[in-house]
Design a protein around this motif. Structure first.
Motif, PDB file in Angstrom:
ATOM      1  N   GLY A 394      13.159 -16.345 -10.896  1.00 43.80           N
ATOM      2  CA  GLY A 394      14.550 -16.749 -10.721  1.00 43.80           C
ATOM      3  C   GLY A 394      14.831 -18.169 -11.180  1.00 43.80           C
ATOM      4  O   GLY A 394      15.984 -18.521 -11.431  1.00 43.80           O
ATOM      5  N   ASP A 395      13.783 -18.986 -11.312  1.00 41.38           N
ATOM      6  CA  ASP A 395      13.958 -20.357 -11.784  1.00 41.38           C
ATOM      7  C   ASP A 395      14.025 -20.441 -13.304  1.00 41.38           C
ATOM      8  O   ASP A 395      14.378 -21.486 -13.851  1.00 41.38           O
ATOM      9  N   TYR A 396      13.634 -19.367 -13.978  1.00 47.08           N
ATOM     10  CA  TYR A 396      13.620 -19.382 -15.437  1.00 47.08           C
ATOM     11  C   TYR A 396      15.033 -19.360 -15.991  1.00 47.08           C
ATOM     12  O   TYR A 396      15.963 -18.827 -15.380  1.00 47.08           O
ATOM     13  N   GLY A 397      15.186 -19.898 -17.189  1.00 49.05           N
ATOM     14  CA  GLY A 397      16.420 -19.747 -17.934  1.00 49.05           C
ATOM     15  C   GLY A 397      16.428 -18.422 -18.678  1.00 49.05           C
ATOM     16  O   GLY A 397      15.467 -17.645 -18.632  1.00 49.05           O
ATOM     17  N   ALA A 398      17.511 -18.155 -19.413  1.00 49.43           N
ATOM     18  CA  ALA A 398      17.683 -16.862 -20.077  1.00 49.43           C
ATOM     19  C   ALA A 398      16.573 -16.580 -21.084  1.00 49.43           C
ATOM     20  O   ALA A 398      16.070 -15.460 -21.186  1.00 49.43           O
ATOM     21  N   ILE A 399      16.169 -17.609 -21.856  1.00 50.23           N
ATOM     22  CA  ILE A 399      15.129 -17.398 -22.854  1.00 50.23           C
ATOM     23  C   ILE A 399      13.796 -17.089 -22.193  1.00 50.23           C
ATOM     24  O   ILE A 399      13.086 -16.152 -22.592  1.00 50.23           O
TER      25      ILE A 399
END
Length: 505
Positions: A394-399
């Motif tokens: 959930g901490d990741y960005g879209a890429i």
């Protein structure tokens, strides 16, 4: 056969074969065919290597227990497993003097042995396997020479180090050209129906039959091949690193501090309050490849750690360090405590724990399951057990999220055996595509000539294709340089005969 006759033969054949799906050659057909030929000439040999090594690696969970059964597999017993601390102590006693424990591989499969990774005095890494029920040492394996590791290095860099890694990156980029030109050559025109375009025409004979099989197979595999390329490029040595940097700069990758920039620290009880948990001072760079200095210290990145599986988003994460104002004032927590802590956080099976090898090191837990949404990387203070960093999907960005899903699919992990079979079918299909392409070339090969399709006397502008190639060259600079090189070579060397033939006609 003279060179002139060879050119005439290829030119005549291009008009004939172009009509397989379209009924007649269309403007630009031979130009597309020529670029498809050059892309295939470069890509196909490596495509065979990628297909074979990729298929093998996809079935790693099934293959390794067969190859190393006496080390990896144990008979389940009705007695409890020995504590992780006891097993680690027995593993240390079994290793040569000067060895340092690096990683604990945590599994709760009753049929699997306990695995610990050590760094030997010479800098190499070795896994030692123990029976988790009685502590018997079952054997060791070299991490670098393990079959699947060799297969993986063949797949990524042909066992040639950085040059091989860049070469395979070029192969991936040129595969995009091969796919694009192949679709354009196949595209139905005129009265060609869907059945004729999508299914091989087995009533044909000779090279036309091979061409029909090649075209039909290629179009069915095009989407899978494109997916393989796009999900593999983020792991490449040159473009992949730049892609990670772009994701970070645009806040589409991992959150700040995940890929570097924050040197996370913790203080022992009684330490001064101004010892910040997070420092904005950039971590210093460690020397890559110096395994002897790999002590979970600031500046080391996650890719330097002996983690067999780690999230792409955490690949450049700076490893934080515990700060001790009085080394030895507090005993470090045991691996068993970390296992219990991870279990309390919902991580119970199929993960790795990197051990701290210095007074300021931290425990690093890497959890990389089949479902990307469960990915997690934890940094834990070795004295207090405090969570210094908890990186979740959930901490990741879209890429970063897209890459995580792509990686799981690429490796055949996301939806189990069905995913493995799908990946194997695409890989072996691409190998068949390479074979059929080679057969087609062999059947029409001219003597003393490369056999590239003849040039068109008056090729159309093809502005869209040229713009596409320029765009590819901009997005993938390494490929852009080779595109220019191939164009110059084609024009200055291989184009002389064609220009002479056109003048003569």
């Amino acid at each position: 056969m003279s060179t002139t006759h060879a050119e005439e033969r290829i030119r005549a054949e291009s008009n004939t074969t172009a009509g397989t799906h379209s009924g007649s050659a269309h403007p630009g057909y031979r130009t597309l065919w020529r670029w498809h030929f050059y892309a295939g000439l470069f890509v196909m040999p490596f495509l065979l290597v990628l297909a074979i090594t990729g298929t093998l690696y996809c079935f790693q969970p099934q293959i390794e227990p067969l190859l190393y059964r006496h080390r990896l597999i144990v008979e389940p017993q009705a007695v409890p497993r020995l504590p992780d601390n006891t097993l680690l102590a027995k593993a240390r006693a079994a290793m040569p003097a000067g060895s340092a424990a690096l990683t604990v591989v945590v599994t709760r499969d009753p049929q699997r042995s306990a695995e610990f990774v050590f760094r030997l005095a010479d800098g190499t890494q070795q896994s030692v396997y123990l029976n988790p029920y009685n502590g018997d040492v079952l054997g060791t394996l070299s991490v670098e020479r393990r079959f699947m590791q060799v297969d993986r290095m063949l797949h990524r860099k042909l066992l040639l180090g950085k040059p091989g890694e860049l070469l395979m990156e070029l192969v991936a980029c040129w595969t995009l050209v091969m796919i694009g030109t192949g679709i354009a050559l196949w595209w139905p025109r005129g009265k060609t129906g869907a059945r004729a375009a999508l299914l091989p025409r087995f009533t044909l004979r000779g090279r036309p039959l091979w061409k029909s099989i090649h075209a039909a197979l290629g179009i069915w595999l095009a989407l899978g091949a494109l997916a393989f390329v796009l999900t593999g490029l983020p792991w490449t040595g040159s473009w992949g690193k730049q892609f990670k940097a772009f994701a970070t700069a645009t806040h589409l990758g991992a959150p700040p501090g995940t890929w570097g920039g924050l040197a996370l620290r913790s203080a022992l009880p009684g330490a001064r309050a101004d010892h910040a948990i997070a420092s904005d001072a950039p971590a210093t760079n460690a020397t890559h490849g110096s395994h002897a200095d790999m002590d979970s210290m600031p500046g080391m990145v996650m890719d330097d750690l002996p983690l067999p599986l780690k999230p792409w988003a955490a690949g450049d994460t700076r490893v934080p360090a515990s700060t001790s104002t009085a080394p030895g004032a507090m005993q470090p927590l045991s691996p068993g405590h970390i296992v219990a802590l991870a279990a309390s956080l919902g991580i119970t099976d199929g993960y790795s724990i990197v051990l701290p090898n210095s007074a300021t090191g931290v425990y690093t837990v890497s959890y990389f399951p089949a479902n990307p949404q469960d990915e997690r990387t934890l940094y834990i203070d070795q004295y207090s057990g405090a969570i210094l960093k908890d990186i979740r999907y959930g901490d990741y960005g879209a890429i970063a999220k897209a890459v995580s899903y792509g990686t799981s699919l690429h490796m055949g992990r996301y939806f189990g055996v069905a995913n493995q079979i799908l990946c194997a079918a695409i890989s072996l299909g691409l190998a068949a595509l390479a074979v059929t392409g080679c057969v087609m070339w062999w059947k029409r090969r001219p003597q003393r000539s490369l056999g590239a399709p003849a040039r068109e006397r008056a090729a159309p502008p093809m502005r869209g294709w040229k713009a596409g190639l320029v765009l590819l060259g901009v997005v993938f600079p390494l490929m852009g340089a080779t595109l220019v090189a191939v164009w110059l070579l084609d024009w200055l060397v291989f184009g002389r005969t064609a220009r002479s033939l056109n003048r003569a006609v």
